[in-house]
Scaffold this active site. Structure first.
Site, PDB file in Angstrom:
ATOM      1  N   LEU A 134      64.963   9.972  33.982  1.00  0.00           N
ATOM      2  CA  LEU A 134      64.644   9.676  32.587  1.00  0.00           C
ATOM      3  C   LEU A 134      64.021  10.868  31.860  1.00  0.00           C
ATOM      4  O   LEU A 134      63.212  11.598  32.418  1.00  0.00           O
ATOM      5  CB  LEU A 134      63.688   8.480  32.522  1.00  0.00           C
ATOM      6  CG  LEU A 134      64.187   7.195  33.202  1.00  0.00           C
ATOM      7  CD1 LEU A 134      63.157   6.087  33.036  1.00  0.00           C
ATOM      8  CD2 LEU A 134      65.539   6.763  32.664  1.00  0.00           C
ATOM      9  N   GLY A 142      64.741  11.088  25.600  1.00  0.00           N
ATOM     10  CA  GLY A 142      65.741  10.252  24.947  1.00  0.00           C
ATOM     11  C   GLY A 142      65.713   8.827  25.462  1.00  0.00           C
ATOM     12  O   GLY A 142      65.774   7.866  24.682  1.00  0.00           O
ATOM     13  N   HIS A 143      65.619   8.667  26.784  1.00  0.00           N
ATOM     14  CA  HIS A 143      65.530   7.329  27.365  1.00  0.00           C
ATOM     15  C   HIS A 143      64.263   6.603  26.896  1.00  0.00           C
ATOM     16  O   HIS A 143      64.295   5.409  26.579  1.00  0.00           O
ATOM     17  CB  HIS A 143      65.504   7.413  28.901  1.00  0.00           C
ATOM     18  CG  HIS A 143      66.758   7.951  29.507  1.00  0.00           C
ATOM     19  ND1 HIS A 143      66.796   9.164  30.154  1.00  0.00           N
ATOM     20  CD2 HIS A 143      68.004   7.442  29.589  1.00  0.00           C
ATOM     21  CE1 HIS A 143      68.016   9.383  30.614  1.00  0.00           C
ATOM     22  NE2 HIS A 143      68.772   8.352  30.275  1.00  0.00           N
ATOM     23  N   ASP A 184      76.134   9.406  23.424  1.00  0.00           N
ATOM     24  CA  ASP A 184      77.369   8.974  24.082  1.00  0.00           C
ATOM     25  C   ASP A 184      78.122   8.056  23.116  1.00  0.00           C
ATOM     26  O   ASP A 184      78.229   6.848  23.340  1.00  0.00           O
ATOM     27  CB  ASP A 184      77.039   8.245  25.385  1.00  0.00           C
ATOM     28  CG  ASP A 184      76.310   9.150  26.367  1.00  0.00           C
ATOM     29  OD1 ASP A 184      76.890  10.182  26.738  1.00  0.00           O
ATOM     30  OD2 ASP A 184      75.173   8.832  26.739  1.00  0.00           O
ATOM     31  N   SER A 229      69.863  15.379  27.926  1.00  0.00           N
ATOM     32  CA  SER A 229      70.769  14.745  28.872  1.00  0.00           C
ATOM     33  C   SER A 229      70.248  14.975  30.275  1.00  0.00           C
ATOM     34  O   SER A 229      69.655  16.029  30.569  1.00  0.00           O
ATOM     35  CB  SER A 229      72.175  15.350  28.749  1.00  0.00           C
ATOM     36  OG  SER A 229      72.995  14.951  29.821  1.00  0.00           O
ATOM     37  N   ARG A 246      71.986  15.663  32.710  1.00  0.00           N
ATOM     38  CA  ARG A 246      72.749  16.765  33.309  1.00  0.00           C
ATOM     39  C   ARG A 246      72.315  18.137  32.805  1.00  0.00           C
ATOM     40  O   ARG A 246      72.780  19.147  33.325  1.00  0.00           O
ATOM     41  CB  ARG A 246      74.247  16.554  33.067  1.00  0.00           C
ATOM     42  CG  ARG A 246      74.845  15.409  33.896  1.00  0.00           C
ATOM     43  CD  ARG A 246      76.359  15.379  33.810  1.00  0.00           C
ATOM     44  NE  ARG A 246      76.932  14.473  34.787  1.00  0.00           N
ATOM     45  CZ  ARG A 246      77.298  13.212  34.537  1.00  0.00           C
ATOM     46  NH1 ARG A 246      77.113  12.716  33.327  1.00  0.00           N
ATOM     47  NH2 ARG A 246      77.834  12.463  35.486  1.00  0.00           N
TER      48      ARG A 246
END
Length: 280
Positions: A33, A36-37, A150, A185, A187
């Site tokens: 996390l 953003g989360h 997304d 992100s 990633r």
């Protein structure tokens, strides 16, 4: 914050809230996390009395050769962040709890799932739609929150909910960005320090294209071509850059007013996606 690993425990908790007349929000995640989360969690707290966060690295949305095995899993840190953010319950199931070993059912949103990211990640959105549908059935939330980063995923989920008459309100939350403009992100952790500096140019390409559209440039194909060339010259391997209608992600025409610019590109070993929504 309560942590549960089984559907039975999850449903028991939600049932008690329902009996008390409380509403429920769901924030589905794959963990690792970031801010953003946590923004999704904070927004969920405004929308419902109770907030469930799921952490599940979903195997069916990873293709052959993708990073399912190496996807960052940070359970302890995630639990601490969620507890501090005020989430009520963390649902953290094993794969065997979510999928029966002989599972045969797949949810597929035709037309939206095969293009853009779906063109290069075969079956990805079928995996997304299936697991999100299962989570909706498990939690039965009033609202569910997803990041706008997304955007294709969000559109797939909204269409699934509409088509299957699932009684949940889908709320999209603005993308949280780093100071450079890079969309946050999980990633991003794959990027080297040098790559992270370059990665911010993905958002830059979107901003330039948006400004060109708003300035009245009529050839969207030319705008897309220039953006792809800019990304290539910056060191990316572009997957796509498209000017789309926001409603259904079809190629935009000059009469369309609600637009989204979608892009995906690989930088080194990392695949990045981003978008900008705007009105003409």
């Amino acid at each position: 914050m309560r942590i549960v690993n089984t559907v039975l425990e999850l449903r028991d908790a939600v049932r008690a809230w329902r009996l008390a007349g409380q509403s429920v929000a769901l924030v589905p995640t794959m963990g690792n996390l970031h801010a953003g989360h946590l923004t999704l969690v904070n927004e969920a707290k405004k929308k419902a009395d109770r907030v469930v966060v799921s952490i599940f690295v979903n195997p069916t949305q990873f293709g052959v050769g993708e990073d399912f095995e190496t996807y960052p899993r940070t359970e302890r840190e995630d639990q601490e962040k969620l507890d501090a953010s005020g989430a009520d319950l963390l649902f953290q199931p094993a794969v065997s709890e979510v999928y029966a070993p002989d599972a045969k059912t797949v949810v597929s949103v035709a037309g939206l799932s095969e293009q853009y990211c779906g063109a290069s990640r075969s079956g990805h959105f079928d995996g997304v739609a299936t697991v999100v549908c299962k989570l909706f059935n498990m939690v039965q939330p009033d609202v569910a929150l997803f990041g706008l980063k997304d955007f294709q995923q969000l559109t797939v989920i909204r269409t699934m909910v509409r088509d299957l008459n699932i009684p949940v309100e889908i709320i999209g939350v603005e993308t949280v960005r780093e100071e450079s403009g890079l969309a946050m992100s999980s990633r991003n952790g794959y990027l080297t320090a040098e790559e992270k500096t370059v990665a911010a140019k993905l958002y830059q390409s979107l901003c330039v294209a948006r400004d060109a559209v708003l300035a009245g440039q009529q050839s969207y194909e030319e705008i897309e071509h220039r953006a792809l060339l800019f990304l290539q010259e910056s060191g990316f391997q572009p997957d796509y850059f498209s000017v789309c209608r926001m409603s259904d992600l079809k190629k935009a025409g000059t009469d369309d007013m609600e637009l989204v610019l979608l892009t995906a590109a690989r930088l080194g070993k990392t695949r990045l996606i981003d978008n900008i929504c705007f009105s003409r």
